[in-house]
Design an enzyme around this catalytic site. Structure first.
Site, PDB file in Angstrom:
ATOM      1  CG  HIS A 167      -0.679  69.829  92.635  1.00  0.00           C
ATOM      2  ND1 HIS A 167      -0.285  68.513  92.550  1.00  0.00           N
ATOM      3  CD2 HIS A 167       0.387  70.507  93.101  1.00  0.00           C
ATOM      4  CE1 HIS A 167       0.980  68.413  92.950  1.00  0.00           C
ATOM      5  NE2 HIS A 167       1.414  69.604  93.302  1.00  0.00           N
ATOM      6  CG  ASP A 177       4.419  67.752  95.191  1.00  0.00           C
ATOM      7  OD1 ASP A 177       3.448  68.508  95.060  1.00  0.00           O
ATOM      8  OD2 ASP A 177       5.308  67.631  94.326  1.00  0.00           O
ATOM      9  CD  GLU A 198       2.357  71.553  89.990  1.00  0.00           C
ATOM     10  OE1 GLU A 198       3.241  72.405  89.922  1.00  0.00           O
ATOM     11  OE2 GLU A 198       2.617  70.368  90.224  1.00  0.00           O
ATOM     12  CD  GLU A 199       3.940  67.442  90.570  1.00  0.00           C
ATOM     13  OE1 GLU A 199       4.851  68.014  89.943  1.00  0.00           O
ATOM     14  OE2 GLU A 199       3.890  67.406  91.816  1.00  0.00           O
ATOM     15  CG  ASP A 259       2.364  72.500  95.066  1.00  0.00           C
ATOM     16  OD1 ASP A 259       2.649  71.408  95.595  1.00  0.00           O
ATOM     17  OD2 ASP A 259       2.565  72.740  93.861  1.00  0.00           O
ATOM     18  CG  HIS A 313       8.665  65.444  92.207  1.00  0.00           C
ATOM     19  ND1 HIS A 313       8.992  66.264  91.153  1.00  0.00           N
ATOM     20  CD2 HIS A 313       7.548  65.994  92.765  1.00  0.00           C
ATOM     21  CE1 HIS A 313       8.126  67.272  91.085  1.00  0.00           C
ATOM     22  NE2 HIS A 313       7.248  67.127  92.056  1.00  0.00           N
TER      23      HIS A 313
HETATM   24 ZN    ZN Z   1       3.329  70.083  93.933  1.00  0.00          ZN
END
Ligand code: ZN
Length: 480
Positions: free
Chosen positions: A289, A301, A335-336, A363, A435
């Site tokens: 993503h 990420d 995606e998130e 991912d 994140h």
């Molecule tokens: Zn991810």
């Protein structure tokens, strides 16, 4: 027409006759063995990748030239342009951006402090999708719960008018299994607390580090339910709040969030292909993503995953002879915050999904691959064993089950029973950065990325070149 071997000859004859009039060529039967020549070619792709690839250069470019790229933000559009430009430069064919509507949510400014019994500033971030607080913030007493289950059973009288502190620690594990055990509190905590009358949610970060870096991530409200603000405390800040609560004295907290939802925006799935030489309509999909959360530069990420997949496919495309089937790389939008790109892809390409012979997603950062799992027709499992054997020289020693989900962006294709191979990566450190503001390029070891590229190049090449296919995956979504 996928299970010839199991059918009586008479029925087989009928099926062949029935299939002859179809417009699209029927998928092949699961093969029983990879030819020697294929295994030799896959092994040389693998060994050359181990010697060094462009993957780190690709993720470096994305993090330096674009950086944080939350869905719907101006940087998200720059990321799409980066994807199109980079795929063209890498020699992909049919490069395009397929428009996708995505939510646009702004984190805004965030601040929090314990105001009693012992005032202290706290480090926190809004959860993705959270409502903001009213101007000036909100202040209330804090009630602590050790899990979402405990909160769900709480007496509303205890919660009403209070700030709920959801204090569950994530366990560190190589396969990242601690995430599944804690992430429901992030996703649903505010909805549950709001229904009980809470005024805000404070979550112990879903992360394994001891840094003062909170971990954001998606949360959802229920349709028509209360929409209370929700924030993640860093682990050390959660420790501090826990310690003040342990004193038995009433603890009060002031929270201010400037988060807000804006109108939806247009983003895109960025797609590039290595067209197949014999069966271009049959597709091996390699996904990742393109969006990221706001605090870091989205290196692990999922910049790493995109770089791994783009480079694995590029190396196959650079071979003197293209594989029989098409390899399609998809950099999914958003995606998130709700899988917008993955859902759009499954819809727009619904007619093609029966000819997706395999899908995989990277991912999970850049840690080394150590396990191969799958979701394929059971009769195709010997093929997965042979592909796994190709990865053994990379240190990939373990075989997982045949119930792999393969990655969040592959979930919307599960009803079409698209076969999946999942390469499990070492995630022992992944949730230290996931994140957070610490999701940056320095966390990536280029040699680890090369190992991932080697593994995916071998898998994708084998799937695109082999006689026969993986049949269709069993029903159900599978799990990681
Ligand atoms: Zn991810």
């Amino acid at each position: 027409m996928r299970r010839f071997a199991a059918l009586p000859l008479l029925l087989l004859g009928l099926l062949v006759t029935a299939g002859a009039g179809r417009a699209a060529p029927a998928p092949e039967a699961p093969a029983s063995a990879l030819p020697e020549s294929l295994r030799t070619a896959a092994a040389s792709l693998r060994d050359e990748a181990v010697r060094g690839t462009r993957a780190f250069e690709i993720v470096r470019s994305l993090t330096v030239e674009v950086g944080p790229r939350p869905a719907g933000s101006p940087a998200d559009r720059r990321a799409v342009a980066w994807g199109v430009r980079t795929m063209r430069e890498l020699g992909f064919a049919n490069v395009r951006a397929e428009a996708v509507q995505v939510p646009h949510w702004e984190p805004g400014a965030a601040a929090g402090e314990i105001t009693a019994p012992w005032p202290q500033p706290m480090v926190l971030l809004p959860l993705g999708g959270s409502a903001g607080t009213p101007e000036g913030g909100i202040e209330a007493g804090v009630v602590e719960f050790s899990s979402l289950d405990e909160l769900e059973k709480a007496d509303p009288a205890k919660v009403r008018g209070q700030i709920v502190f959801l204090n569950k620690r994530m366990e560190r594990a190589r396969d990242g299994s601690g995430y599944g055990a804690t992430v429901p509190g992030r996703g649903r905590g505010a909805a549950v607390a709001g229904k009980l009358g809470a005024v805000a949610l404070l979550l112990r970060s879903v992360g394994t580090d001891h840094n003062r870096t909170p971990h954001t991530g998606a949360m959802r409200y229920e349709e028509g339910g209360p929409r209370i603000p929700a924030a993640a405390l860093s682990n050390p800040d959660a420790d501090l709040l826990e310690a003040q609560l342990a004193s038995g004295q009433p603890v009060r907290f002031h929270l201010s969030l400037g988060s807000r939802r804006l109108p939806d925006e247009e983003s895109a799935n960025v797609i590039g292909e290595i067209p197949g030489r014999e069966k271009p309509e049959e597709i091996v999909l390699l996904g990742c993503h393109l969006d990221s959360w706001f605090p870091g530069t989205g290196a692990v990420d999922d910049g790493a995953g995109c770089a791994i997949m783009m480079e694995a496919a590029r190396r196959i495309g650079a071979l003197p002879q293209k594989p029989r089937r098409t390899i399609r790389v998809v950099l999914y939008a958003n995606e998130e915050l709700g899988l917008s790109g993955a859902r759009a892809y499954a819809q727009v390409h619904a007619a093609e999904l029966p000819q997706h012979v395999l899908a995989g997603e990277s991912d999970f950062g850049s840690g080394r691959v150590w396990r191969v799992s799958s979701r394929v027709a059971p009769e195709a499992l010997p093929l997965v064993d042979q592909i796994a054997a190709l990865l053994a020289p990379l240190g990939v020693a373990e075989r997982g089950g045949n119930d792999a989900e393969g990655g969040a962006d592959l979930i919307p294709m599960a009803p079409a029973r698209v076969p999946v191979i999942s390469l499990g990566q070492d995630g022992i450190e992944y949730f230290d950065w996931h994140h957070t503001a610490n999701d940056t390029l320095d966390k990536i070891d280029p040699k680890d990325m090369d190992q991932n590229v080697a593994a995916w190049a071998a898998v994708a090449f084998a799937a695109a070149e082999m006689p026969g296919d993986f049949g269709r995956a069993p029903e159900g979504e599978g799990r990681e």
